[in-house]
Design an enzyme around this catalytic site. Sequence first.
Site, PDB file in Angstrom:
ATOM      1  N   ASP A   1       0.811  -1.218   0.000  1.00 32.51           N
ATOM      2  CA  ASP A   1       0.000   0.000   0.000  1.00 32.51           C
ATOM      3  C   ASP A   1       0.846   1.270   0.000  1.00 32.51           C
ATOM      4  O   ASP A   1       2.067   1.231   0.214  1.00 32.51           O
ATOM      5  CB  ASP A   1      -0.953   0.008   1.208  1.00 32.51           C
ATOM      6  CG  ASP A   1      -0.305  -0.547   2.484  1.00 32.51           C
ATOM      7  OD1 ASP A   1       0.927  -0.473   2.622  1.00 32.51           O
ATOM      8  OD2 ASP A   1      -1.040  -1.059   3.328  1.00 32.51           O
TER       9      ASP A   1
ATOM     10  N   ASN B   1      -7.381  -3.051  14.499  1.00 33.64           N
ATOM     11  CA  ASN B   1      -8.767  -3.293  14.081  1.00 33.64           C
ATOM     12  C   ASN B   1      -8.877  -4.503  13.147  1.00 33.64           C
ATOM     13  O   ASN B   1      -9.914  -4.733  12.559  1.00 33.64           O
ATOM     14  CB  ASN B   1      -9.333  -2.039  13.399  1.00 33.64           C
ATOM     15  CG  ASN B   1      -8.557  -1.672  12.131  1.00 33.64           C
ATOM     16  OD1 ASN B   1      -7.654  -2.400  11.715  1.00 33.64           O
ATOM     17  ND2 ASN B   1      -8.898  -0.555  11.521  1.00 33.64           N
TER      18      ASN B   1
ATOM     19  N   HIS C   1      -7.144  -4.965  10.323  1.00 36.97           N
ATOM     20  CA  HIS C   1      -6.893  -4.732   8.898  1.00 36.97           C
ATOM     21  C   HIS C   1      -5.622  -5.458   8.441  1.00 36.97           C
ATOM     22  O   HIS C   1      -4.707  -5.709   9.222  1.00 36.97           O
ATOM     23  CB  HIS C   1      -6.878  -3.228   8.547  1.00 36.97           C
ATOM     24  CG  HIS C   1      -5.660  -2.469   8.965  1.00 36.97           C
ATOM     25  ND1 HIS C   1      -5.685  -1.112   9.206  1.00 36.97           N
ATOM     26  CD2 HIS C   1      -4.363  -2.847   9.180  1.00 36.97           C
ATOM     27  CE1 HIS C   1      -4.475  -0.708   9.525  1.00 36.97           C
ATOM     28  NE2 HIS C   1      -3.652  -1.743   9.520  1.00 36.97           N
TER      29      HIS C   1
ATOM     30  N   GLU D   1      -9.643  -2.083   5.472  1.00 40.30           N
ATOM     31  CA  GLU D   1     -10.208  -1.737   6.767  1.00 40.30           C
ATOM     32  C   GLU D   1     -11.499  -2.526   7.013  1.00 40.30           C
ATOM     33  O   GLU D   1     -12.112  -3.025   6.064  1.00 40.30           O
ATOM     34  CB  GLU D   1     -10.522  -0.235   6.805  1.00 40.30           C
ATOM     35  CG  GLU D   1      -9.300   0.659   6.600  1.00 40.30           C
ATOM     36  CD  GLU D   1      -8.378   0.730   7.822  1.00 40.30           C
ATOM     37  OE1 GLU D   1      -8.307  -0.248   8.587  1.00 40.30           O
ATOM     38  OE2 GLU D   1      -7.708   1.766   7.991  1.00 40.30           O
TER      39      GLU D   1
HETATM   40  C1  F6R Z   1       1.555  -1.617   6.114  1.00 43.06           C
HETATM   41  C2  F6R Z   1       0.230  -2.215   6.222  1.00 43.06           C
HETATM   42  C3  F6R Z   1      -0.501  -2.319   7.528  1.00 43.06           C
HETATM   43  C4  F6R Z   1       0.391  -2.635   8.726  1.00 43.06           C
HETATM   44  C5  F6R Z   1      -0.441  -2.646  10.005  1.00 43.06           C
HETATM   45  C6  F6R Z   1       0.404  -2.861  11.230  1.00 43.06           C
HETATM   46  O1  F6R Z   1       2.034  -1.704   4.809  1.00 43.06           O
HETATM   47  O2  F6R Z   1      -0.281  -2.598   5.234  1.00 43.06           O
HETATM   48  O3  F6R Z   1      -1.510  -3.297   7.411  1.00 43.06           O
HETATM   49  O4  F6R Z   1       0.991  -3.883   8.537  1.00 43.06           O
HETATM   50  O5  F6R Z   1      -1.110  -1.423  10.130  1.00 43.06           O
HETATM   51  O6  F6R Z   1       1.228  -1.736  11.401  1.00 43.06           O
HETATM   52  P1  F6R Z   1       2.360  -1.711  12.538  1.00 43.06           P
HETATM   53  O7  F6R Z   1       3.318  -2.769  12.180  1.00 43.06           O
HETATM   54  O8  F6R Z   1       2.963  -0.342  12.442  1.00 43.06           O
HETATM   55  O9  F6R Z   1       1.652  -1.986  13.820  1.00 43.06           O
END
Ligand code: F6R
Length: 258
Positions: free
Chosen positions: A67, A136, A138, A143
């Site tokens: 992303d 959450n 995701h 989301e």
């Molecule tokens: C990042 C992504 C997100 C993260 C997730 C966890 O490219 O796609 O899904 O993997 O938000 O983020 P952290 O590791 O910062 O807790």
Amino acid sequence: MKILITEDYEQMSRHAARILASQLTLKPDSVLGLATGGTVTGMYQRLIALHREDGLDFSQAQAFNLDEYLPIAPEDPQSYHTFMQTHLFSQVNFSAGSTHIPNGLAADAEAECRRYEASIEAAGGIDIQVLGIGRNGHIGFNEPDITFEAGTHQVTLDEQTLLDNARFFPSVAAVPKRAISMGIKTIMHARRILLLASGLEKSDAVHRMINGKITPALPASILQLHPDVILVIDRDAAALLPEGLRTSGSVAKEAQHV
Ligand code: F6R
């Protein structure tokens, strides 16, 4: 689902790096799906060390990131382009043009989503997709919702995600509200999935991902349907799992119900 529970973040990072390194060793031209965020930086440090010390070779591999924010310039310090350059790409030997991240400045974001999806297909699909998980539930920036989005698409970030990601920005208000993300179908088409999670704040999402019902309200729950998922999670992230799954150890455990 195979579940490997580690003592802590460091051990999680080491195990995850070893899994990626063995993928690259067995198939040097692997197509890697990569993630950004706090969870994966330790794994990237380990991969850099394996490259420097053991000659782990990225020269034939390709990488597609999950992303990118929208809108954001690639050179912006908070962009995922910058994150990947800093934490991995500038320190290992990917060949020029072999790393891919959605363009956060695309004039036509819909066309950019189609282009990105097509370029993953043209590369032969993703061999191993690295995922973190949001509090959450995701994955990528898919989301919680009432339906699963299929291919690479534009998303509006959840309030929780804006708050969680504000730690990388001067303020919550500075976090872009939109992004381009691989979709659930894109992720589910990866041949293998490697999901990392660390910390108590992820324990509820991890528990519901493994033991809850499959629902777009907890996007990671769809991974119950993927035939080759490895979860590498630390003890804190595993805190809400049933006792039998919770002891840490180097042998991956199969989730009982899958
Ligand atoms: C990042 C992504 C997100 C993260 C997730 C966890 O490219 O796609 O899904 O993997 O938000 O983020 P952290 O590791 O910062 O807790």
